[in-house]
Design a protein around this motif. Structure first.
Motif, PDB file in Angstrom:
ATOM      1  N   VAL A 181      -3.141   2.590  -3.809  1.00 35.87           N
ATOM      2  CA  VAL A 181      -1.691   2.813  -3.796  1.00 35.87           C
ATOM      3  C   VAL A 181      -0.922   1.513  -3.581  1.00 35.87           C
ATOM      4  CG1 VAL A 181      -1.848   5.222  -3.056  1.00 35.87           C
ATOM      5  CG2 VAL A 181      -1.753   3.402  -1.335  1.00 35.87           C
ATOM      6  N   THR A 184       0.580  -0.231  -6.680  1.00 37.61           N
ATOM      7  CA  THR A 184       1.681   0.391  -7.417  1.00 37.61           C
ATOM      8  C   THR A 184       3.018   0.037  -6.771  1.00 37.61           C
ATOM      9  OG1 THR A 184       1.561   2.422  -6.103  1.00 37.61           O
ATOM     10  CG2 THR A 184       0.199   2.307  -8.083  1.00 37.61           C
ATOM     11  N   GLY A 322      -0.229   8.357   1.019  1.00 32.24           N
ATOM     12  CA  GLY A 322       0.112   7.370   0.003  1.00 32.24           C
ATOM     13  C   GLY A 322       1.553   7.446  -0.463  1.00 32.24           C
ATOM     14  N   ASP A 323       2.213   8.571  -0.245  1.00 33.35           N
ATOM     15  CA  ASP A 323       3.611   8.692  -0.658  1.00 33.35           C
ATOM     16  C   ASP A 323       4.509   7.874   0.268  1.00 33.35           C
ATOM     17  OD1 ASP A 323       3.184  10.340  -2.851  1.00 33.35           O
ATOM     18  OD2 ASP A 323       3.243  12.167  -1.660  1.00 33.35           O
ATOM     19  N   ARG A 339       4.968   4.071   4.170  1.00 30.88           N
ATOM     20  CA  ARG A 339       3.955   4.809   3.406  1.00 30.88           C
ATOM     21  C   ARG A 339       3.179   5.732   4.344  1.00 30.88           C
ATOM     22  NH1 ARG A 339       2.149   3.731  -1.477  1.00 30.88           N
ATOM     23  NH2 ARG A 339       2.679   1.505  -1.403  1.00 30.88           N
TER      24      ARG A 339
END
Length: 387
Positions: A181, A184, A322-323, A339
């Protein structure tokens, strides 16, 4: 993910559950429904299996079937399957791409990666390789009787320890993720606020405001675990050790003034050593050292809070590991982007058909900051030296 479910025996019987008191490995699904969207969206939260329940009987329960009995089930998400699946005929994974290795491990559990249930970052990382394969010697070979779970843990720990892994809800269904993650662009899914008034001022729709407010907020700075990483492998031809060292000089420097010290300053050398004879190439040595440095050298700003279950109002998918979320300070200014790294607990206390619900969720997250690790050539002069 561990799960605890409680229900009355009669309610289970009325729902058509067969022999709820004895069947093991019973598949279950916990899903949430957004009745305000059109069409109605139902999103999986957890899928897995349950063990037989512990049954609590009540004095007032005088019926033949003990309808008031409380059945409490313990279970896990689909990751529990990994620890129940063993290698019967192990195959070597030397020099195999990480993604292909994980796909094969999951396929042995009956999970088809081609069906879209598996997402693995394809970063070009390969498993270690033995130079004596022609002699039947392998660097990455499970033993008969090893579990798939053990090898998924091994791959994560040794090759991609900073990646997020596990089963999670997505717009494409319930999937297993092993994802980098950090590679990104961090895009916040939503903003959470200190109060209803702040959520109102932030433009949150009235019906969503109670679920976008955090409670019991706490913050902690975690010191770096190390500022020097030493990795030791072995030359397969000579038997000599190959080694390399990464130093973060600014973190180690005791002469820096307080205003000049980086966030991960320790003022002394605090090393960590990793040894594995399977590390037998310069590429493997460098990859392991850099992965450990990225994981251990930066300090982390960790926050925890309690709130309602956070759901993306556009996709109706719950936020997961991860969001990224934006957290608002009490003065309604952005505190920063964070995060989610763990969800220690999710409790569904009340779910009514009229839409009223009480969901208490505890989140843990780290602040997204850019912190450069300061390496220099002199400090790493022993890179790929021989002992």
């Amino acid at each position: 993910v561990g799960v605890t479910l409680s229900a009355r025996r009669k309610k289970l019987a009325d729902a058509g559950v067969n022999r709820p008191h004895i069947i093991a490995n019973r598949p279950f699904r916990i899903a949430i429904q957004n009745a305000t969207s059109s069409p109605t969206v139902i999103s999986d939260l957890v899928r897995g299996t349950l063990d037989p329940p512990q049954i609590e009987y009540f004095e007032a329960d005088t019926t033949a079937n003990q309808d008031l009995s409380l059945l409490t089930f313990q279970g896990s998400d689909r990751a529990g399957l990994f620890d129940r699946t063993w290698f019967s005929q192990p195959v070597p994974y030397d020099n195999v791409q990480l993604k292909s290795t994980v796909d094969d491990l999951l396929a042995q559990c009956g999970i088809d990666p081609a069906a879209g249930a598996v997402v693995v970052t394809d970063a070009g990382v390969k498993m270690a390789a033995s130079v004596d394969v022609s002699l039947g010697k392998y660097a990455v070979l499970p033993d008969r009787g090893d579990t798939i779970g053990k090898w998924l843990d091994k791959v994560h720990e040794e090759y991609c320890s900073t990646w997020v892994r596990g089963w999670q809800p997505t717009t494409s269904g319930y999937q297993y993720h092993l994802v980098d993650v950090e590679a990104t662009t961090p895009t916040p899914q939503l903003t959470i606020y200190a109060s209803i008034a702040d959520a109102t001022a932030g433009g949150v729709a009235e019906g969503l405001r109670p679920s976008r407010v955090y409670r019991k907020f706490s913050e902690l700075y975690e010191r770096p675990e190390a500022n020097q990483v030493q990795v030791v492998g072995q030359d397969p031809h000579t038997g000599q050790l190959i080694w390399g060292t990464l130093n973060d000089d600014a973190s180690q420097d005791p002469t820096l003034s307080p205003s000049s010290r980086p966030d991960n300053w320790l003022g002394a050398v605090e090393p960590v050593l990793y040894q594995d004879p399977a590390i037998n190439t310069s590429n493997a040595l460098g990859y392991v050292a850099l992965t450990l440095a990225q994981r251990l050298m930066p300090g982390r700003e960790i926050v925890e809070w309690e709130s309602d279950l956070l759901v993306n109002s556009t996709t109706d998918i719950p936020l997961w590991l991860g969001d990224v979320v934006t957290i608002g300070a009490p003065d309604n200014t952005p505190k920063g982007n964070y995060r989610i790294i763990a969800i220690p607990s999710i409790e569904f206390d009340c779910e009514r058909s009229d839409g009223y619900r009480v969901r208490q969720v505890r989140y843990r997250a780290k602040r997204l900051i850019t912190q450069e690790l300061e390496f220099n050539d002199q400090a790493n002069s022993g890179w790929l030296g021989l002992w």
